[in-house]
Design a protein around this motif. Sequence first.
Motif, PDB file in Angstrom:
ATOM      1  N   PHE A   1       0.725  -0.934   0.099  1.00 34.26           N
ATOM      2  CA  PHE A   1       0.174   0.440   0.282  1.00 34.26           C
ATOM      3  C   PHE A   1       0.839   1.279  -0.255  1.00 34.26           C
ATOM      4  CE2 PHE A   1      -2.430   3.383   2.195  1.00 34.26           C
ATOM      5  CZ  PHE A   1      -3.549   3.376   0.894  1.00 34.26           C
ATOM      6  N   TYR A   2       1.693   1.179   0.711  1.00 30.92           N
ATOM      7  CA  TYR A   2       2.695   2.321   1.439  1.00 30.92           C
ATOM      8  C   TYR A   2       3.967   2.317  -0.113  1.00 30.92           C
ATOM      9  CZ  TYR A   2      -0.140   3.581   5.103  1.00 30.92           C
ATOM     10  OH  TYR A   2      -0.851   3.762   5.833  1.00 30.92           O
ATOM     11  N   ARG A   3       3.756   1.459  -0.904  1.00 32.38           N
ATOM     12  CA  ARG A   3       5.277   1.667  -1.399  1.00 32.38           C
ATOM     13  C   ARG A   3       5.104   2.923  -2.628  1.00 32.38           C
ATOM     14  NH1 ARG A   3       3.955  -3.169  -5.078  1.00 32.38           N
ATOM     15  NH2 ARG A   3       2.657  -1.682  -5.854  1.00 32.38           N
ATOM     16  N   ASP A   4       3.345   2.959  -3.569  1.00 26.29           N
ATOM     17  CA  ASP A   4       4.056   4.144  -4.449  1.00 26.29           C
ATOM     18  C   ASP A   4       3.199   5.500  -3.325  1.00 26.29           C
ATOM     19  OD1 ASP A   4       4.578   3.098  -5.989  1.00 26.29           O
ATOM     20  OD2 ASP A   4       3.170   1.848  -6.838  1.00 26.29           O
ATOM     21  N   LEU A   5       3.666   5.621  -1.607  1.00 26.22           N
ATOM     22  CA  LEU A   5       2.734   6.555  -1.587  1.00 26.22           C
ATOM     23  C   LEU A   5       4.593   7.556  -0.073  1.00 26.22           C
ATOM     24  CD1 LEU A   5      -0.153   5.271  -0.230  1.00 26.22           C
ATOM     25  CD2 LEU A   5       0.176   7.027  -2.155  1.00 26.22           C
ATOM     26  N   PRO A   6       5.282   8.007  -1.411  1.00 27.08           N
ATOM     27  CA  PRO A   6       6.567   8.740  -0.538  1.00 27.08           C
ATOM     28  C   PRO A   6       6.074   9.732   0.373  1.00 27.08           C
ATOM     29  CG  PRO A   6       6.467   9.657  -2.454  1.00 27.08           C
ATOM     30  CD  PRO A   6       5.567   8.604  -2.649  1.00 27.08           C
ATOM     31  N   MET A   7       5.062  10.574   0.421  1.00 22.99           N
ATOM     32  CA  MET A   7       4.447  11.532   1.236  1.00 22.99           C
ATOM     33  C   MET A   7       4.890  11.389   2.371  1.00 22.99           C
ATOM     34  SD  MET A   7       2.428  10.464  -0.769  1.00 22.99           S
ATOM     35  CE  MET A   7       2.314  11.460  -1.898  1.00 22.99           C
TER      36      MET A   7
ATOM     37  N   GLY B   1      -2.140  16.585   1.001  1.00 19.70           N
ATOM     38  CA  GLY B   1      -2.655  16.215  -0.174  1.00 19.70           C
ATOM     39  C   GLY B   1      -2.553  15.982  -1.019  1.00 19.70           C
ATOM     40  N   ALA B   2      -1.368  16.066  -1.230  1.00 20.25           N
ATOM     41  CA  ALA B   2       0.172  14.809  -2.185  1.00 20.25           C
ATOM     42  C   ALA B   2      -0.458  13.681  -2.675  1.00 20.25           C
ATOM     43  CB  ALA B   2       1.149  15.166  -1.566  1.00 20.25           C
ATOM     44  N   TYR B   3      -1.183  12.931  -0.987  1.00 20.19           N
ATOM     45  CA  TYR B   3      -1.290  11.704  -0.766  1.00 20.19           C
ATOM     46  C   TYR B   3      -2.423  11.235  -0.759  1.00 20.19           C
ATOM     47  CZ  TYR B   3      -3.095   8.158   2.573  1.00 20.19           C
ATOM     48  OH  TYR B   3      -4.312   6.576   3.122  1.00 20.19           O
ATOM     49  N   ARG B   4      -3.806  12.180  -0.497  1.00 20.65           N
ATOM     50  CA  ARG B   4      -4.987  12.494  -1.576  1.00 20.65           C
ATOM     51  C   ARG B   4      -4.969  12.135  -3.239  1.00 20.65           C
ATOM     52  NH1 ARG B   4      -8.184  10.016   1.209  1.00 20.65           N
ATOM     53  NH2 ARG B   4     -10.022  10.554   0.485  1.00 20.65           N
ATOM     54  N   ALA B   5      -4.344  12.900  -3.065  1.00 19.23           N
ATOM     55  CA  ALA B   5      -3.964  12.745  -4.790  1.00 19.23           C
ATOM     56  C   ALA B   5      -3.796  11.269  -5.395  1.00 19.23           C
ATOM     57  CB  ALA B   5      -3.389  14.460  -5.462  1.00 19.23           C
ATOM     58  N   ALA B   6      -2.535  11.589  -4.619  1.00 20.01           N
ATOM     59  CA  ALA B   6      -2.006   9.982  -5.262  1.00 20.01           C
ATOM     60  C   ALA B   6      -3.082   8.815  -5.236  1.00 20.01           C
ATOM     61  CB  ALA B   6      -0.742  10.059  -4.536  1.00 20.01           C
TER      62      ALA B   6
ATOM     63  N   LEU C   1      -3.985   6.084  -8.035  1.00 17.13           N
ATOM     64  CA  LEU C   1      -3.989   4.967  -7.905  1.00 17.13           C
ATOM     65  C   LEU C   1      -5.285   3.834  -7.823  1.00 17.13           C
ATOM     66  CD1 LEU C   1      -1.271   5.135  -4.890  1.00 17.13           C
ATOM     67  CD2 LEU C   1      -1.231   3.795  -7.095  1.00 17.13           C
ATOM     68  N   LYS C   2      -6.062   4.094  -7.008  1.00 20.90           N
ATOM     69  CA  LYS C   2      -8.012   3.964  -7.004  1.00 20.90           C
ATOM     70  C   LYS C   2      -8.259   3.782  -8.887  1.00 20.90           C
ATOM     71  CE  LYS C   2      -9.017   5.496  -2.766  1.00 20.90           C
ATOM     72  NZ  LYS C   2     -10.087   6.062  -1.600  1.00 20.90           N
ATOM     73  N   ALA C   3      -7.884   4.324  -9.350  1.00 19.05           N
ATOM     74  CA  ALA C   3      -8.064   4.885 -11.518  1.00 19.05           C
ATOM     75  C   ALA C   3      -7.448   2.992 -11.914  1.00 19.05           C
ATOM     76  CB  ALA C   3      -7.955   6.109 -11.592  1.00 19.05           C
ATOM     77  N   ASP C   4      -6.382   2.408 -10.976  1.00 17.23           N
ATOM     78  CA  ASP C   4      -6.290   1.575 -11.463  1.00 17.23           C
ATOM     79  C   ASP C   4      -6.977  -0.082 -11.099  1.00 17.23           C
ATOM     80  OD1 ASP C   4      -4.570  -1.161 -10.978  1.00 17.23           O
ATOM     81  OD2 ASP C   4      -2.522   0.139 -12.246  1.00 17.23           O
ATOM     82  N   ASP C   5      -7.413  -0.481 -12.050  1.00 15.42           N
ATOM     83  CA  ASP C   5      -8.571  -1.445 -11.222  1.00 15.42           C
ATOM     84  C   ASP C   5      -7.750  -2.645 -11.082  1.00 15.42           C
ATOM     85  OD1 ASP C   5     -10.609  -0.298 -13.019  1.00 15.42           O
ATOM     86  OD2 ASP C   5     -10.753  -1.531 -14.690  1.00 15.42           O
TER      87      ASP C   5
END
Length: 114
Positions: A32-38, A68-73, A77-81
């Motif tokens: 889950f946190y792999r692509d969320l460096p913020m 905010g960057a987390y929410r945007a990221a 990510l949620k757009a990826d099925d």
Amino acid sequence: MIYLVYRMGLTERARRNMKEFWAWLEERESWFYRDLPMVREVRWYYSVIGEVYTLENWAAFEDEAAWGAYRAALSGLKADDGWEEQRVSQDEWWNFVDTRIVTDPPVSVGLRRT
């Protein structure tokens, strides 16, 4: 620092298979946190008295812009099925109780011994 705090109650499946649940949680956190460096730090707390089988997740952010960057990221990510399908599998293990944002006080208080 600001902290996004989620509180979750464990499902019956989790309560009946605690060893499997803890293994799933370790794998999920890494994924889950792999692509969320913020996200600067993640802490977990497990209630053993009172609200038994309740888990808290504290995700730390430098400031509101990082949150905010987390929410945007997450939105991206949620757009990826495939990603979203894996994310919602969490419903097998827990139910969300509530969410809040807390922040450190503006003064140097608190004690941490190492």
